[in-house]
Design a protein around this motif. Structure first.
Motif, PDB file in Angstrom:
ATOM      1  N   ASN A  77      38.393 -81.079   8.551  1.00 38.65           N
ATOM      2  CA  ASN A  77      39.711 -81.087   7.759  1.00 38.65           C
ATOM      3  C   ASN A  77      40.828 -81.692   8.713  1.00 38.65           C
ATOM      4  OD1 ASN A  77      41.687 -80.860   5.474  1.00 38.65           O
ATOM      5  ND2 ASN A  77      42.282 -78.949   6.525  1.00 38.65           N
ATOM      6  N   ARG A  78      40.842 -80.936   9.947  1.00 35.73           N
ATOM      7  CA  ARG A  78      41.644 -81.307  11.121  1.00 35.73           C
ATOM      8  C   ARG A  78      41.581 -82.932  11.309  1.00 35.73           C
ATOM      9  NH1 ARG A  78      45.240 -78.038  14.165  1.00 35.73           N
ATOM     10  NH2 ARG A  78      45.594 -78.939  16.280  1.00 35.73           N
ATOM     11  N   LEU A  79      40.415 -83.028  11.486  1.00 35.24           N
ATOM     12  CA  LEU A  79      40.183 -84.524  11.937  1.00 35.24           C
ATOM     13  C   LEU A  79      41.173 -85.602  10.886  1.00 35.24           C
ATOM     14  CD1 LEU A  79      36.597 -85.268  13.212  1.00 35.24           C
ATOM     15  CD2 LEU A  79      38.791 -85.033  14.428  1.00 35.24           C
ATOM     16  N   ASP A  80      40.930 -85.153   9.656  1.00 37.59           N
ATOM     17  CA  ASP A  80      41.358 -86.047   8.519  1.00 37.59           C
ATOM     18  C   ASP A  80      43.171 -85.755   8.858  1.00 37.59           C
ATOM     19  OD1 ASP A  80      39.090 -86.507   7.363  1.00 37.59           O
ATOM     20  OD2 ASP A  80      39.133 -84.671   5.801  1.00 37.59           O
ATOM     21  N   CYS A  81      43.498 -85.007   8.981  1.00 36.71           N
ATOM     22  CA  CYS A  81      44.870 -84.694   9.175  1.00 36.71           C
ATOM     23  C   CYS A  81      45.510 -85.312  10.349  1.00 36.71           C
ATOM     24  CB  CYS A  81      45.264 -83.151   9.241  1.00 36.71           C
ATOM     25  SG  CYS A  81      45.119 -82.224   7.888  1.00 36.71           S
ATOM     26  N   ILE A  82      44.607 -85.313  11.544  1.00 40.19           N
ATOM     27  CA  ILE A  82      45.130 -86.019  12.589  1.00 40.19           C
ATOM     28  C   ILE A  82      45.022 -87.778  12.186  1.00 40.19           C
ATOM     29  CG2 ILE A  82      44.269 -86.719  15.108  1.00 40.19           C
ATOM     30  CD1 ILE A  82      43.314 -83.959  14.949  1.00 40.19           C
ATOM     31  N   SER A  83      44.125 -88.148  11.616  1.00 42.92           N
ATOM     32  CA  SER A  83      43.898 -89.512  11.345  1.00 42.92           C
ATOM     33  C   SER A  83      45.086 -90.127  10.344  1.00 42.92           C
ATOM     34  CB  SER A  83      42.566 -89.865  10.629  1.00 42.92           C
ATOM     35  OG  SER A  83      42.426 -91.230  10.331  1.00 42.92           O
ATOM     36  N   LYS A  84      45.291 -89.283   9.621  1.00 38.83           N
ATOM     37  CA  LYS A  84      46.492 -89.568   8.615  1.00 38.83           C
ATOM     38  C   LYS A  84      47.858 -89.459   9.319  1.00 38.83           C
ATOM     39  CE  LYS A  84      48.124 -87.898   4.354  1.00 38.83           C
ATOM     40  NZ  LYS A  84      49.439 -87.310   4.316  1.00 38.83           N
ATOM     41  N   SER A  85      48.045 -88.727  10.365  1.00 37.95           N
ATOM     42  CA  SER A  85      49.312 -88.619  11.238  1.00 37.95           C
ATOM     43  C   SER A  85      49.477 -89.771  11.983  1.00 37.95           C
ATOM     44  CB  SER A  85      49.240 -87.438  11.836  1.00 37.95           C
ATOM     45  OG  SER A  85      49.265 -86.039  11.130  1.00 37.95           O
ATOM     46  N   VAL A  86      48.212 -90.233  12.595  1.00 39.47           N
ATOM     47  CA  VAL A  86      48.516 -91.225  13.851  1.00 39.47           C
ATOM     48  C   VAL A  86      48.613 -92.492  12.518  1.00 39.47           C
ATOM     49  CG1 VAL A  86      47.222 -92.621  15.487  1.00 39.47           C
ATOM     50  CG2 VAL A  86      46.915 -89.986  15.212  1.00 39.47           C
ATOM     51  N   TYR A  87      47.862 -92.623  11.684  1.00 34.40           N
ATOM     52  CA  TYR A  87      47.934 -93.974  10.525  1.00 34.40           C
ATOM     53  C   TYR A  87      49.702 -93.937  10.234  1.00 34.40           C
ATOM     54  CZ  TYR A  87      47.701 -96.986   6.765  1.00 34.40           C
ATOM     55  OH  TYR A  87      47.803 -98.064   6.004  1.00 34.40           O
ATOM     56  N   GLU A  88      50.199 -92.806   9.863  1.00 31.04           N
ATOM     57  CA  GLU A  88      51.633 -93.072   9.630  1.00 31.04           C
ATOM     58  C   GLU A  88      52.533 -93.285  10.859  1.00 31.04           C
ATOM     59  OE1 GLU A  88      51.116 -89.572   5.965  1.00 31.04           O
ATOM     60  OE2 GLU A  88      52.313 -89.258   7.714  1.00 31.04           O
ATOM     61  N   PHE A  89      52.103 -92.727  12.094  1.00 31.56           N
ATOM     62  CA  PHE A  89      52.952 -92.841  13.252  1.00 31.56           C
ATOM     63  C   PHE A  89      52.901 -94.476  13.301  1.00 31.56           C
ATOM     64  CE2 PHE A  89      52.828 -93.587  17.900  1.00 31.56           C
ATOM     65  CZ  PHE A  89      54.118 -93.342  18.104  1.00 31.56           C
ATOM     66  N   ILE A  90      51.659 -95.010  13.118  1.00 31.90           N
ATOM     67  CA  ILE A  90      51.556 -96.536  13.568  1.00 31.90           C
ATOM     68  C   ILE A  90      52.397 -97.137  12.544  1.00 31.90           C
ATOM     69  CG2 ILE A  90      49.940 -98.421  14.009  1.00 31.90           C
ATOM     70  CD1 ILE A  90      48.004 -96.458  14.826  1.00 31.90           C
ATOM     71  N   THR A  91      52.012 -97.078  11.498  1.00 34.75           N
ATOM     72  CA  THR A  91      52.748 -97.814  10.328  1.00 34.75           C
ATOM     73  C   THR A  91      53.903 -97.751  10.289  1.00 34.75           C
ATOM     74  OG1 THR A  91      51.886 -96.276   8.694  1.00 34.75           O
ATOM     75  CG2 THR A  91      50.665 -98.211   9.282  1.00 34.75           C
ATOM     76  N   LYS A  92      54.570 -96.593  10.592  1.00 30.54           N
ATOM     77  CA  LYS A  92      56.268 -96.325  10.372  1.00 30.54           C
ATOM     78  C   LYS A  92      56.935 -96.515  11.633  1.00 30.54           C
ATOM     79  CE  LYS A  92      55.875 -92.886   6.779  1.00 30.54           C
ATOM     80  NZ  LYS A  92      55.847 -91.268   6.316  1.00 30.54           N
ATOM     81  N   TYR A  93      56.504 -96.013  12.793  1.00 30.23           N
ATOM     82  CA  TYR A  93      57.198 -95.996  13.973  1.00 30.23           C
ATOM     83  C   TYR A  93      56.689 -96.980  15.102  1.00 30.23           C
ATOM     84  CZ  TYR A  93      58.690 -91.830  10.977  1.00 30.23           C
ATOM     85  OH  TYR A  93      59.156 -91.076  10.373  1.00 30.23           O
ATOM     86  N   ALA A  94      55.556 -97.118  15.400  1.00 25.88           N
ATOM     87  CA  ALA A  94      55.115 -97.600  16.602  1.00 25.88           C
ATOM     88  C   ALA A  94      55.380 -99.081  16.952  1.00 25.88           C
ATOM     89  CB  ALA A  94      53.373 -97.628  16.619  1.00 25.88           C
ATOM     90  N   PHE A  95      55.638 -99.882  15.981  1.00 27.54           N
ATOM     91  CA  PHE A  95      55.981-101.072  16.159  1.00 27.54           C
ATOM     92  C   PHE A  95      57.440-101.347  16.698  1.00 27.54           C
ATOM     93  CE2 PHE A  95      52.288-101.699  13.332  1.00 27.54           C
ATOM     94  CZ  PHE A  95      51.499-102.533  14.302  1.00 27.54           C
ATOM     95  N   GLU A  96      58.257-100.265  16.388  1.00 24.81           N
ATOM     96  CA  GLU A  96      59.756-100.258  16.786  1.00 24.81           C
ATOM     97  C   GLU A  96      59.809 -99.789  18.335  1.00 24.81           C
ATOM     98  OE1 GLU A  96      61.779 -98.096  13.930  1.00 24.81           O
ATOM     99  OE2 GLU A  96      61.223 -99.536  12.221  1.00 24.81           O
ATOM    100  N   ILE A  97      58.731 -98.934  18.782  1.00 28.34           N
ATOM    101  CA  ILE A  97      58.652 -98.135  20.213  1.00 28.34           C
ATOM    102  C   ILE A  97      58.372 -99.267  21.035  1.00 28.34           C
ATOM    103  CG2 ILE A  97      57.537 -96.528  21.402  1.00 28.34           C
ATOM    104  CD1 ILE A  97      57.740 -94.896  18.819  1.00 28.34           C
ATOM    105  N   ILE A  98      57.339-100.320  20.841  1.00 31.46           N
ATOM    106  CA  ILE A  98      56.708-101.107  21.719  1.00 31.46           C
ATOM    107  C   ILE A  98      57.830-102.111  22.441  1.00 31.46           C
ATOM    108  CG2 ILE A  98      56.059-102.744  19.905  1.00 31.46           C
ATOM    109  CD1 ILE A  98      53.754-103.168  21.822  1.00 31.46           C
TER     110      ILE A  98
END
Ligand SMILES: [Zn+2]
Length: 327
Positions: free
Chosen positions: A306-327
Motif C-alpha cells: 500500500n505504501r508503494l502505491d502511495c509513493i508511486s502516486k506521489s511521484v507521478y503527481e510530482f512529475i506531471t504537476k511540477y517537475a517540468f517547471e523545475i528542470i
C-alpha cells in the motif's frame, strides 16, 4: 444483511489503508470517463508485487553485477520496458553497455577469486517529449549484492521496490504521453552496478550528458519498507529546497511523512553521480531501511505494498504537476 455488513467492512478497510482516499474518490467521481479509458487500454498487468517477487526469485541469485542472475534481471527489465511501450534511448536497444570490474562476491575478494573486466548493462528507455533538449531522468538501480555465505540476499527493499515503482511509473507516464505529450523527454533508467561504486549511473551520465542541455534526476532507492519511518530526501541540500517543497506536498497529501537530512548515515545512491556533475537531483529513500538492507532480512515479506502505491502516486503527481517547471 451479512452481505451489507461485509460491503461496509470492505469499504472501511479500503478507506483506512488508502493514500489520500477522500481525494481519490472525488477525482474518480469528477472524471469517470478518463479513468475507464486508461483501464481499457491496459495491455500488460504491471503489478508491483509480481515485479518484486520476480527480481527476488532464486534464479536471479541476488542480482550481483556481472552474475548470471544479474543478466536475467537485465533481460527481464528490458522486456518489460518494451512491453509497456517505453522507447529505446540509444540506438534501437534498451541495453546501455559499459565495462565494469566483476567479482564473484560482493565483499572481501579472496585470493582464488577470478576478478575480470566485463560488459554489463544499464537498462534505459525514454518517453519522447515535445522538446528533446531537456530530460527528466527517472531512475532506480536493479543490481544487488548476490550471496552471503551461500545464502541469496534478495534485496526486496534494496532495490526491487524501487524498480517496481519505476516500471509502474513508466507504464502510467507512457499512457499519459499518448494522450498528451510531456514538455520534455523522460528517460527511464534502471541502473546496474550501484552496489559496486555507483558504476552504472556514472557511465550512463558520461554517455547521455551531451545529448541534453539540462537534466533532472529523480532517483528511487529502497522504498516501501514496512517499518519505514519517514521518507527521506537522501543527503538533502538547501539549494534543492524548491524540489523538496513540491515533493513534500504530494507525499504528505498521500499520507507519507517526509524529512530532510544532510547526514550520510543512510549512505549514497546513484543520485550522487548526478550531483557530482552539477545536475539537479533528488533521491527518495526510507528512514529505517538500514535495519534490513544488505542482510537476509531484506525479503518480500517486509514490503508494504500500500505504501508503494502511495509513493508511486506521489511521484507521478510530482512529475506531471511540477517537475517540468523545475528542470
Ligand atoms: Zn540500493
Amino acid at each position: 444483511m451479512k452481505r451489507i455488513k461485509i460491503t461496509i467492512l470492505i469499504f472501511l478497510t479500503i478507506t483506512l489503508i488508502g493514500c489520500g482516499v477522500n481525494k481519490d474518490l472525488k477525482e474518480n467521481k469528477s472524471n469517470p470517463i478518463n479513468d475507464s479509458k486508461i483501464e481499457d487500454k491496459k495491455k500488460v498487468n504491471i503489478d508491483k508485487k509480481e515485479i518484486i517477487d520476480k527480481l527476488c526469485s532464486n534464479e536471479f541469485e541476488g542480482r550481483l553485477v556481472g552474475s548470471k542472475g544479474n543478466k536475467l534481471a537485465e533481460d527481464y527489465i528490458a522486456y518489460t520496458f518494451k512491453d509497456i511501450g517505453v522507447e529505446p534511448l540509444i540506438g534501437n536497444e534498451y541495453y546501455h553497455t559499459y565495462i565494469q570490474e566483476i567479482t564473484p562476491r560482493y565483499s572481501e575478494v579472496k585470493p582464488d577469486d577470478i576478478v575480470k573486466d566485463d560488459k554489463v548493462n544499464n537498462i534505459v528507455g525514454k518517453i519522447n517529449g515535445k522538446d528533446n533538449t531537456k530530460a527528466i531522468v527517472l531512475s532506480a538501480h536493479f543490481d544487488h549484492i548476490g550471496k552471503q555465505d551461500e545464502n541469496i540476499i534478495k534485496g526486496a527493499v534494496d532495490n526491487a521496490s524501487g524498480v517496481s515503482v519505476l516500471i509502474d511509473l513508466a507504464d502510467k507516464l507512457v499512457k499519459s504521453s499518448k494522450e498528451n505529450k510531456f514538455p520534455y523527454d523522460i528517460i527511464i533508467c534502471s541502473f546496474n552496478g550501484e552496489e559496486k561504486g555507483l558504476a552504472g549511473s556514472k557511465e550512463f551520465i558520461k554517455s547521455c550528458k551531451g545529448m541534453y542541455k539540462d537534466l533532472f534526476n529523480i532517483n528511487i532507492d529502497s522504498v516501501g519498507y514496512k517499518n519505514s519511518g519517514s521518507m527521506v530526501f537522501l543527503n538533502s541540500n538547501d539549494k534543492y529546497n524548491n524540489i523538496y517543497d513540491k515533493l513534500e506536498l504530494v507525499l504528505n497529501e498521500n499520507n507519507i511523512q517526509t524529512s530532510r537530512t544532510v547526514d550520510n548515515k543512510i549512505g549514497f545512491s546513484d543520485s550522487n553521480n548526478f550531483e557530482l556533475e552539477g545536475i539537479k537531483n533528488v533521491c527518495l529513500i526510507e528512514e529505517n531501511v538500514k535495519e534490513v538492507i544488505h542482510s537476509p532480512k531484506d525479503v518480500e515479506e517486509v514490503i508494504d505494498y500500500n505504501r508503494l502505491d502511495c509513493i508511486s502516486k506521489s511521484v507521478y503527481e510530482f512529475i506531471t504537476k511540477y517537475a517540468f517547471e523545475i528542470i
